[in-house]
Scaffold this motif. Structure first.
Motif, PDB file in Angstrom:
ATOM      1  N   TRP A   1       4.531  10.359  -6.856  1.00 15.29           N
ATOM      2  CA  TRP A   1       5.538  10.507  -7.902  1.00 15.29           C
ATOM      3  C   TRP A   1       4.901  10.911  -9.234  1.00 15.29           C
ATOM      4  CZ3 TRP A   1      10.529  11.148  -7.987  1.00 15.29           C
ATOM      5  CH2 TRP A   1      11.233  10.966  -9.172  1.00 15.29           C
ATOM      6  N   ASN A   2       3.743  10.380  -9.523  1.00 17.64           N
ATOM      7  CA  ASN A   2       3.075  10.654 -10.802  1.00 17.64           C
ATOM      8  C   ASN A   2       2.053  11.786 -10.741  1.00 17.64           C
ATOM      9  OD1 ASN A   2       4.465   8.670 -12.291  1.00 17.64           O
ATOM     10  ND2 ASN A   2       3.136   7.087 -11.429  1.00 17.64           N
ATOM     11  N   HIS A   3       1.881  12.402  -9.585  1.00 15.40           N
ATOM     12  CA  HIS A   3       0.915  13.507  -9.433  1.00 15.40           C
ATOM     13  C   HIS A   3       1.345  14.678 -10.321  1.00 15.40           C
ATOM     14  CE1 HIS A   3      -1.262  16.805  -7.450  1.00 15.40           C
ATOM     15  NE2 HIS A   3      -2.122  15.862  -7.085  1.00 15.40           N
ATOM     16  N   PRO A   4       0.394  15.432 -10.895  1.00 17.17           N
ATOM     17  CA  PRO A   4       0.731  16.580 -11.745  1.00 17.17           C
ATOM     18  C   PRO A   4       1.519  17.672 -11.013  1.00 17.17           C
ATOM     19  CG  PRO A   4      -1.566  15.961 -12.062  1.00 17.17           C
ATOM     20  CD  PRO A   4      -1.048  15.140 -10.928  1.00 17.17           C
TER      21      PRO A   4
ATOM     22  N   ILE B   1       8.090  21.329 -11.796  1.00 15.53           N
ATOM     23  CA  ILE B   1       8.461  22.574 -11.128  1.00 15.53           C
ATOM     24  C   ILE B   1       7.415  22.945 -10.084  1.00 15.53           C
ATOM     25  CG2 ILE B   1       7.325  24.110 -12.783  1.00 15.53           C
ATOM     26  CD1 ILE B   1      10.682  24.768 -11.032  1.00 15.53           C
ATOM     27  N   HIS B   2       6.203  22.444 -10.251  1.00 16.80           N
ATOM     28  CA  HIS B   2       5.115  22.732  -9.306  1.00 16.80           C
ATOM     29  C   HIS B   2       5.389  22.140  -7.932  1.00 16.80           C
ATOM     30  CE1 HIS B   2       3.010  24.279 -12.719  1.00 16.80           C
ATOM     31  NE2 HIS B   2       3.096  23.121 -13.322  1.00 16.80           N
ATOM     32  N   PHE B   3       6.308  21.208  -7.862  1.00 13.00           N
ATOM     33  CA  PHE B   3       6.739  20.644  -6.586  1.00 13.00           C
ATOM     34  C   PHE B   3       7.967  21.375  -6.060  1.00 13.00           C
ATOM     35  CE2 PHE B   3       9.562  17.810  -4.228  1.00 13.00           C
ATOM     36  CZ  PHE B   3       8.729  17.361  -3.220  1.00 13.00           C
ATOM     37  N   TRP B   4       8.946  21.580  -6.924  1.00 13.22           N
ATOM     38  CA  TRP B   4      10.237  22.096  -6.465  1.00 13.22           C
ATOM     39  C   TRP B   4      10.219  23.577  -6.106  1.00 13.22           C
ATOM     40  CZ3 TRP B   4      13.311  18.840  -4.518  1.00 13.22           C
ATOM     41  CH2 TRP B   4      13.272  17.534  -4.959  1.00 13.22           C
TER      42      TRP B   4
ATOM     43  N   THR C   1      -5.373  27.004  -3.681  1.00 13.86           N
ATOM     44  CA  THR C   1      -6.595  26.217  -3.483  1.00 13.86           C
ATOM     45  C   THR C   1      -7.555  26.289  -4.664  1.00 13.86           C
ATOM     46  OG1 THR C   1      -7.742  28.027  -2.353  1.00 13.86           O
ATOM     47  CG2 THR C   1      -6.485  26.482  -0.976  1.00 13.86           C
ATOM     48  N   VAL C   2      -7.345  27.212  -5.583  1.00 11.91           N
ATOM     49  CA  VAL C   2      -8.265  27.344  -6.715  1.00 11.91           C
ATOM     50  C   VAL C   2      -7.684  26.803  -8.023  1.00 11.91           C
ATOM     51  CG1 VAL C   2      -9.511  29.283  -5.720  1.00 11.91           C
ATOM     52  CG2 VAL C   2      -7.592  29.733  -7.225  1.00 11.91           C
ATOM     53  N   ILE C   3      -6.402  26.490  -8.038  1.00 13.15           N
ATOM     54  CA  ILE C   3      -5.808  25.953  -9.262  1.00 13.15           C
ATOM     55  C   ILE C   3      -6.075  24.456  -9.356  1.00 13.15           C
ATOM     56  CG2 ILE C   3      -4.010  27.695  -9.448  1.00 13.15           C
ATOM     57  CD1 ILE C   3      -2.066  25.659  -8.204  1.00 13.15           C
ATOM     58  N   THR C   4      -5.940  23.932 -10.554  1.00 13.12           N
ATOM     59  CA  THR C   4      -6.051  22.500 -10.792  1.00 13.12           C
ATOM     60  C   THR C   4      -4.744  22.026 -11.392  1.00 13.12           C
ATOM     61  OG1 THR C   4      -8.410  22.735 -11.203  1.00 13.12           O
ATOM     62  CG2 THR C   4      -7.372  20.709 -11.956  1.00 13.12           C
ATOM     63  N   PRO C   5      -4.116  21.030 -10.837  1.00  9.76           N
ATOM     64  CA  PRO C   5      -4.477  20.282  -9.631  1.00  9.76           C
ATOM     65  C   PRO C   5      -4.141  21.074  -8.377  1.00  9.76           C
ATOM     66  CG  PRO C   5      -2.359  19.526 -10.401  1.00  9.76           C
ATOM     67  CD  PRO C   5      -2.844  20.545 -11.402  1.00  9.76           C
TER      68      PRO C   5
ATOM     69  N   MET D   1       0.818  -1.191   0.000  1.00 11.79           N
ATOM     70  CA  MET D   1       0.000   0.000   0.000  1.00 11.79           C
ATOM     71  C   MET D   1       0.864   1.257   0.000  1.00 11.79           C
ATOM     72  SD  MET D   1      -3.323   0.887   2.036  1.00 11.79           S
ATOM     73  CE  MET D   1      -3.369   2.215   3.179  1.00 11.79           C
ATOM     74  N   ALA D   2       1.953   1.259   0.758  1.00 11.85           N
ATOM     75  CA  ALA D   2       2.841   2.424   0.798  1.00 11.85           C
ATOM     76  C   ALA D   2       3.458   2.677  -0.569  1.00 11.85           C
ATOM     77  CB  ALA D   2       3.920   2.228   1.853  1.00 11.85           C
ATOM     78  N   ALA D   3       3.753   1.600  -1.277  1.00 13.11           N
ATOM     79  CA  ALA D   3       4.340   1.750  -2.606  1.00 13.11           C
ATOM     80  C   ALA D   3       3.360   2.415  -3.561  1.00 13.11           C
ATOM     81  CB  ALA D   3       4.778   0.397  -3.141  1.00 13.11           C
ATOM     82  N   SER D   4       2.078   2.083  -3.452  1.00  8.71           N
ATOM     83  CA  SER D   4       1.099   2.689  -4.356  1.00  8.71           C
ATOM     84  C   SER D   4       0.912   4.177  -4.036  1.00  8.71           C
ATOM     85  CB  SER D   4      -0.241   1.952  -4.276  1.00  8.71           C
ATOM     86  OG  SER D   4      -0.808   2.083  -2.995  1.00  8.71           O
ATOM     87  N   LYS D   5       0.969   4.549  -2.741  1.00 10.23           N
ATOM     88  CA  LYS D   5       0.862   5.963  -2.371  1.00 10.23           C
ATOM     89  C   LYS D   5       2.090   6.734  -2.843  1.00 10.23           C
ATOM     90  CE  LYS D   5      -2.344   5.689   1.363  1.00 10.23           C
ATOM     91  NZ  LYS D   5      -3.377   6.668   1.344  1.00 10.23           N
ATOM     92  N   LEU D   6       3.243   6.119  -2.736  1.00 11.62           N
ATOM     93  CA  LEU D   6       4.462   6.757  -3.211  1.00 11.62           C
ATOM     94  C   LEU D   6       4.425   6.910  -4.728  1.00 11.62           C
ATOM     95  CD1 LEU D   6       7.147   7.898  -2.265  1.00 11.62           C
ATOM     96  CD2 LEU D   6       8.129   5.629  -2.530  1.00 11.62           C
ATOM     97  N   GLN D   7       3.923   5.908  -5.410  1.00 13.24           N
ATOM     98  CA  GLN D   7       3.780   5.962  -6.869  1.00 13.24           C
ATOM     99  C   GLN D   7       2.799   7.059  -7.271  1.00 13.24           C
ATOM    100  OE1 GLN D   7       5.709   4.061  -8.808  1.00 13.24           O
ATOM    101  NE2 GLN D   7       4.925   4.975 -10.683  1.00 13.24           N
TER     102      GLN D   7
END
Length: 108
Positions: free
Chosen positions: A10-13, A19-22, A65-69, A1-7
């Motif tokens: 990792w693949n989230h927009p 750059i939206h993360f960094w 809070t208003v942007i997607t994602p 289950m932890a692997a799927s959450k990490l995946q």
């Protein structure tokens, strides 16, 4: 289950492959620096700097809070920026505009 959450992260927009993360991750440096300044004497704090930190935090918290994602990393760093900026402004205003007696009376 932890692997799927990490995946999923990792693949989230807004995940670590974008750059939206960094950008928000590196922005934590501003909040950390502001926390380090909590020990700085209030007379050395800057109104323009703290107003900018606070305003940036408030404005970008709302935007995140208003942007997607939804970018919760951006939201959390900006809440921290707004909070530290408000705290520093409070310290500066108390020092500049209230006597020590008034501050002591207000705390009682």
């Amino acid at each position: 289950m932890a692997a799927s959450k990490l995946q999923a992260l990792w693949n989230h927009p807004a995940g670590p492959k974008t750059i939206h993360f960094w950008a928000p991750t590196f922005k934590w440096g501003i909040s950390i620096a502001n926390i380090a300044d909590f020990s700085k004497p209030p007379e050395k704090l800057s109104y323009p700097q703290q107003i900018a930190v606070t305003a940036t935090g408030v404005i970008w918290s709302r935007y995140s809070t208003v942007i997607t994602p939804k970018n919760w990393n951006l939201f959390s760093v900006n809440i921290a920026m707004a909070g530290t900026g408000i705290y520093q402004l409070t310290r500066k205003i108390q020092h500049d505009y209230f006597s020590k007696e008034e501050v002591a009376a207000a705390k009682e």
